[in-house]
Design a protein around this motif. Structure first.
Motif, PDB file in Angstrom:
ATOM      1  N   LEU A   1     -17.401   0.109   4.770  1.00 31.81           N
ATOM      2  CA  LEU A   1     -16.654   0.050   5.771  1.00 31.81           C
ATOM      3  C   LEU A   1     -16.446   1.362   6.251  1.00 31.81           C
ATOM      4  O   LEU A   1     -16.309   2.324   5.812  1.00 31.81           O
ATOM      5  N   CYS A   2     -16.147   1.312   7.585  1.00 33.22           N
ATOM      6  CA  CYS A   2     -15.717   2.339   8.465  1.00 33.22           C
ATOM      7  C   CYS A   2     -14.346   2.502   9.035  1.00 33.22           C
ATOM      8  O   CYS A   2     -14.227   1.127   9.549  1.00 33.22           O
ATOM      9  N   PHE A   3     -13.259   3.236   8.710  1.00 33.24           N
ATOM     10  CA  PHE A   3     -11.858   2.818   9.110  1.00 33.24           C
ATOM     11  C   PHE A   3     -11.401   4.102   9.356  1.00 33.24           C
ATOM     12  O   PHE A   3     -11.680   5.040   9.135  1.00 33.24           O
ATOM     13  N   THR A   4     -10.192   3.934  10.288  1.00 37.17           N
ATOM     14  CA  THR A   4      -9.416   5.078  10.722  1.00 37.17           C
ATOM     15  C   THR A   4      -8.093   5.012  10.121  1.00 37.17           C
ATOM     16  O   THR A   4      -7.437   3.818   9.811  1.00 37.17           O
ATOM     17  N   VAL A   5      -7.489   6.177   9.807  1.00 36.34           N
ATOM     18  CA  VAL A   5      -6.030   6.263   9.056  1.00 36.34           C
ATOM     19  C   VAL A   5      -5.268   7.076   9.685  1.00 36.34           C
ATOM     20  O   VAL A   5      -5.802   8.223   9.996  1.00 36.34           O
ATOM     21  N   PRO A   6      -4.099   6.843  10.234  1.00 34.44           N
ATOM     22  CA  PRO A   6      -2.972   7.833  10.753  1.00 34.44           C
ATOM     23  C   PRO A   6      -2.772   8.947   9.884  1.00 34.44           C
ATOM     24  O   PRO A   6      -2.433   8.593   8.693  1.00 34.44           O
ATOM     25  N   PRO A   7      -2.409  10.053  10.209  1.00 39.80           N
ATOM     26  CA  PRO A   7      -2.182  11.116   9.337  1.00 39.80           C
ATOM     27  C   PRO A   7      -1.235  11.083   8.424  1.00 39.80           C
ATOM     28  O   PRO A   7      -1.169  11.416   7.265  1.00 39.80           O
ATOM     29  N   GLU A   8       0.095  10.159   8.960  1.00 45.12           N
ATOM     30  CA  GLU A   8       1.190  10.021   8.169  1.00 45.12           C
ATOM     31  C   GLU A   8       0.884   8.907   6.904  1.00 45.12           C
ATOM     32  O   GLU A   8       1.789   8.854   6.119  1.00 45.12           O
ATOM     33  N   LYS A   9      -0.493   8.431   6.952  1.00 47.82           N
ATOM     34  CA  LYS A   9      -0.657   7.330   5.844  1.00 47.82           C
ATOM     35  C   LYS A   9      -1.787   8.009   5.055  1.00 47.82           C
ATOM     36  O   LYS A   9      -2.321   7.062   4.205  1.00 47.82           O
ATOM     37  N   GLN A  10      -1.969   9.080   4.961  1.00 51.08           N
ATOM     38  CA  GLN A  10      -3.179   9.831   4.238  1.00 51.08           C
ATOM     39  C   GLN A  10      -2.585   9.669   2.515  1.00 51.08           C
ATOM     40  O   GLN A  10      -3.566   9.337   1.902  1.00 51.08           O
ATOM     41  N   THR A  11      -1.467   9.795   2.337  1.00 55.32           N
ATOM     42  CA  THR A  11      -0.955   9.787   0.923  1.00 55.32           C
ATOM     43  C   THR A  11      -1.085   8.325   0.446  1.00 55.32           C
ATOM     44  O   THR A  11      -1.540   7.881  -0.661  1.00 55.32           O
ATOM     45  N   ALA A  12      -0.663   7.623   1.496  1.00 54.06           N
ATOM     46  CA  ALA A  12      -0.953   5.957   1.011  1.00 54.06           C
ATOM     47  C   ALA A  12      -2.225   5.509   0.724  1.00 54.06           C
ATOM     48  O   ALA A  12      -2.542   4.840  -0.013  1.00 54.06           O
ATOM     49  N   LEU A  13      -3.054   6.188   1.658  1.00 53.23           N
ATOM     50  CA  LEU A  13      -4.499   5.950   1.471  1.00 53.23           C
ATOM     51  C   LEU A  13      -4.921   6.455  -0.003  1.00 53.23           C
ATOM     52  O   LEU A  13      -5.745   5.931  -0.708  1.00 53.23           O
ATOM     53  N   ALA A  14      -4.475   7.668  -0.398  1.00 55.84           N
ATOM     54  CA  ALA A  14      -4.974   8.267  -1.608  1.00 55.84           C
ATOM     55  C   ALA A  14      -4.564   7.317  -2.734  1.00 55.84           C
ATOM     56  O   ALA A  14      -5.344   7.289  -3.551  1.00 55.84           O
ATOM     57  N   ASP A  15      -3.272   6.888  -2.467  1.00 59.86           N
ATOM     58  CA  ASP A  15      -2.655   6.210  -3.757  1.00 59.86           C
ATOM     59  C   ASP A  15      -3.532   4.793  -3.921  1.00 59.86           C
ATOM     60  O   ASP A  15      -3.443   4.357  -5.143  1.00 59.86           O
ATOM     61  N   LEU A  16      -4.305   4.284  -2.902  1.00 58.77           N
ATOM     62  CA  LEU A  16      -5.031   3.092  -3.229  1.00 58.77           C
ATOM     63  C   LEU A  16      -6.344   3.314  -4.101  1.00 58.77           C
ATOM     64  O   LEU A  16      -6.774   2.434  -4.548  1.00 58.77           O
TER      65      LEU A  16
END
Ligand code: ADP
Ligand code: MG
Length: 321
Positions: A267-282
């Motif tokens: 998958l290629c996906f984009t993440v808004p800067p304010e959701k970086q920590t939410a992404l890391a937690d996944l």
């Protein structure tokens, strides 16, 4: 005696695999009757594999069965959809039972793993063509569309890129190595792709846009950029490359394959800067490769910051510009 159409359906496709509670009626009637859960949208995708075009005639039928469903699961993953039902249209030159046995085994292995029920289809005699349609669910409004990327969002890819392209090069005799285990691992990436369903599901509410990589990163990220009306800059030396890939083609060609070869189904996906920590937690295995920008087009920088050029079509060759 050759197997009749109904005998074939009964033996290889009817009442096999999982039985879902949202299926009122499956294989055997004029239509399947299916229930979409309340508050969800139905995600529908279809792909056709033509022998001699999408796979060589002599390909392992188990791999063909796997791939027919894997490429569709990958589309559901890219949408953040949960897989549910499949329909299958088969055009077969003749009822070759060992072929059907292996093909259906490859298909049901992956269908069972993701809880997908085969609810209907069509069987005709003709050239070998496999069309599989998948249906999945996504909570209303939460689908991971291609048009949601905004300037400032970071660009990520799952897994490693280019391995399936190297697998194809091996099959076509363009790449060679004495290391049989290495050859086999790369061919597996081509023949038995792993759809990123778990990643797609957990990216709901975190990713702003997503696409699966079937035609090569440059082309598929290009779809996000076009749909979102944005551009991007990515860094070639940050592309995730497997040691196997570098082993067989060297780093320069590995980067080229990662950008332009298809069939990886990452998958290629984009993440808004304010959701970086939410992404890391996944805890999704993924790599940040660049950033979305206002200025249209895809810019690819090498290690020194110089611009590389890539043609829009993923499979075209790229050269230093
Ligand atoms: P119809 O003539 O009404 O289209 P068919 O004779 O083509 O019905 O098929 C009979 C039943 O078998 C239908 O329920 C159909 O969905 C199912 N079926 C046919 N081919 C396949 C297949 N390859 N895989 C799964 N189900 C199939
Ligand atoms: Mg029919």
């Amino acid at each position: 005696m050759p197997l009749s159409e109904f005998g074939l359906i009964a033996r290889y496709f009817a009442r096999r695999g999982v039985e879902r509670s949202d299926v009122s009626l499956g294989v055997g009637d004029d239509c399947a009757l299916l229930r979409v859960p309340a508050g969800h949208e139905l995600a529908v995708t279809i792909d056709t594999l033509v022998a001699g075009r999408h796979f060589p005639e002599e390909t392992d039928p188990r791999a063909i069965g796997h791939k027919a469903i894997a490429v569709n699961l990958s589309d559901l993953a890219a949408m953040g959809a949960e897989p549910a039902w499949a329909t299958l249209s088969l055009s077969l030159p003749l009822a070759n039972e060992p072929w059907l046995e292996a093909f259906s085994a490859g298909l049901f292995e992956l269908a069972d793993f993701y809880g997908v029920q085969l609810v209907g289809g069509d069987t005709v005699s003709g050239p070998l063509v496999i069309t599989l349609q998948l249906h999945g669910f996504v909570p209303e409004g939460e689908g991971l569309r291609r048009d949601g990327a905004n300037p400032g969002d970071l660009v990520f890819v799952t897994g490693t890129l280019g391995d399936a392209g190297a697998g194809l090069g091996i099959v076509q005799g363009r790449y060679f190595t004495q290391d049989e285990a290495l050859r086999e691992r790369l061919r597996q990436r081509l023949d038995f792709p792993s759809p990123r369903i778990e990643a797609g599901l957990s990216l709901r509410g975190v990713a702003s846009a997503a696409v699966d990589i079937s035609d090569g990163l440059a082309a598929d990220l290009g779809h996000i950029l076009e749909a979102s009306g944005t551009g991007a800059t990515i860094r070639a030396h940050q592309l995730p490359l497997s040691l196997d890939l570098i082993d067989i083609v060297g780093e320069q060609e590995a980067i080229e394959l990662a950008l332009t070869a298809g069939d990886d189904f990452e998958l290629c996906f984009t993440v808004p800067p304010e959701k970086q920590t939410a992404l890391a937690d996944l805890g999704i295995p993924c790599t940040c490769i660049g950033v979305i920008e206002e200025s249209p087009g895809l810019r690819i920088l090498d290690e020194s910051g110089a611009l590389l050029t890539v043609s829009r079509a993923g499979f075209d060759h790229f050269r230093k510009g």
